[in-house]
Design an enzyme around this catalytic site. Sequence first.
Site, short mmCIF file in Angstrom:
data_model
loop_
_atom_site.label_atom_id
_atom_site.label_comp_id
_atom_site.label_asym_id
_atom_site.label_seq_id
_atom_site.Cartn_x
_atom_site.Cartn_y
_atom_site.Cartn_z
N CYS A 2 -37.08 -25.27 -8.30
CA CYS A 2 -36.29 -25.88 -7.23
C CYS A 2 -36.33 -27.38 -7.39
O CYS A 2 -36.73 -27.91 -8.41
CB CYS A 2 -36.85 -25.46 -5.86
N GLY A 366 -36.91 -24.43 -27.64
CA GLY A 366 -37.90 -24.81 -28.64
C GLY A 366 -38.30 -26.27 -28.58
O GLY A 366 -38.96 -26.76 -29.51
#
Length: 642
Positions: A2, A366
């Site tokens: 959030c 990644g």
Amino acid sequence: MCGIHGFYRFDGERVDPAQLTAMGDVTRHRGPDDEGQHIDRNGRCGIAMRRLSIIDLAGGHQPISNADDTLWVVCNGEIYNFRELRAELQDRGYRFKTGSDSEVLLHLYDEMGDDFVHRLDGMFNFALWDARRKRLLIGRDHLGVKPLYVHQSATVLGFATEAKALLQLPGMRTELNRDVLGDYLHLGYVPAPHSMFSGIRKLPPATLLAVENGEVREWRYWRLPATIDRSVSEAEWVDRIRSGMESAVHRQMVSDVPIGAFLSGGVDSSAVVAYMARHSSHPIRTYAIGFEGGEAEQLYNELPYARQVARLFGTEHREIVVKPDVVGLLPKLLWHMDEPVSDSAFITTFLVSEFARQDVKVILSGVGGDELFGGYRRYLGGHYVRKLERLPRWSRRLMSRAAELMPSDRHSKVLNTLRLARGFLASAELSPDERYRHYLQVLDHETVSALTGGRNGSSDALAAAFAAAGDEDALNRMFAVDAETQLPDDLLMLTDKMSMAVSLECRVPLLDRELVELAAAIPESLKVKNGRLKHLMKDALSDVLPPDILDRKKRGFGTPMGAWLKRELAPVLRRLLATDVVRDRGLFDPAVVSRLMADHESARIDGTDALLALMNLEIWSRLYLDGHSVDDVTAELKSHLA
């Protein structure tokens, strides 16, 4: 996941709930599923959130309180080891109201005090209100995956995941922080603790800030380990890396909603997908992006490699090939970024995030593998300098002079090779620290001084980071500087802002704290060996990924921006950096700006990052300093194309 926000009043006035609501409304994109706020009974402190529901969809409403409502918390991010922590706390008698990962913070704080952060494995920022002590505690995760901004005045201390929320506080004026212009032009981003806004700063990674009895205290709770372990064999390091990567990816797959992965076909994203596939009972969803166009665009097209990896692991693979409307995107994306950057990866990250959000709410990336395991070309500087030093001094001087005459352009294979050679030769005689600076800098200090008329500011983020880094191992010294500067304030910042712009939670398992601490102990001679970047990591993945994926040349996750600035974006660039515009803005010398544009156009320099830094700063200024809307700035820029 959030956005959190709130403030503490020093002046005795009560917190206005409408102000908390306004802070949440401007960051609704971070949490479109839910919102909530809590104001202390004395009215001195208010904490609030916007929620993107990922775990405990029905019961994870925030703020969350303990049983007697004396502790309240809002938390942005994910605590990956929350189930283990929850079980421990339940064994000690704590009772939970929800299944949310955020609730463990309350009871762990109750049990351990401020030391509770040492038990957390995750990406997070949080605000915790202790009504018993009338104390506000805010904090940021170990690596700075999640951003947190702070404003402090005589009357209020405000905090928010995004700077624009703090601009909603009463009495806030949107002003440029001129003191950071030097660092911004030098590095292409604003390093913590500063921000581009006067009166707003970033809380650094691994930092806690407490407000109690009207006093503010801030401290660092973790730093990257600086001790190299030379007792471990190469084979044992390979086993540890393999196990550490797999464990990190598996931990970060926890979710109650659909999850996917970005896949470029590079080593890092391919490794994440490989280990996700091992721990999933159904095909992993993967997402890749490519660009339409000529040679410059094709240099950034990694779709064939992504397809190869997708086939290898049987993923549900989706691709998007775009010719982006960059002029239409830049104002919107810079509004979401809060601060200008020169890294064109923020455009790519937004586009692939928007694409993935059609299917999933959570994505794994990644990001971080190059820093941990030695994947950047700059880490080869010492290797090639040792080779260069075997040549006679006269021949090295001749090569350096020849390098100054080489054309420079990153969007042609030949010219890009010349660009890299020119950069290496220009820095070969420098110290390792200054060589690192030369590789990373957008503009050197001399050009920055010319642009600003000598008003560079007093900060030097790289110097400060080098001063704090260990000196036992040159490569890990660079890793420590990366972890203090570019990683949190550029790569992770743009990853968070661009994914959350479309309400997508992006996780970075290669920056798992345990894996980071493991990587920090590996000797330089094993991370990069005989000129092979990521030597140990690639050996650890040799049973997972094919050689043509492991050993292919690295390509950054950016855009062919330099070519676009010479072609499609040239009219916009020339107008935004025109002499009258630069003069009226009053920040830079128009003649120096014009020279940079001309040198880039003629390929005397590769000015991609420098010009993007200047152009993005002007667009950002129109949005935030001049108060123009995203739509109005977009329309103005498009008029220049016409």
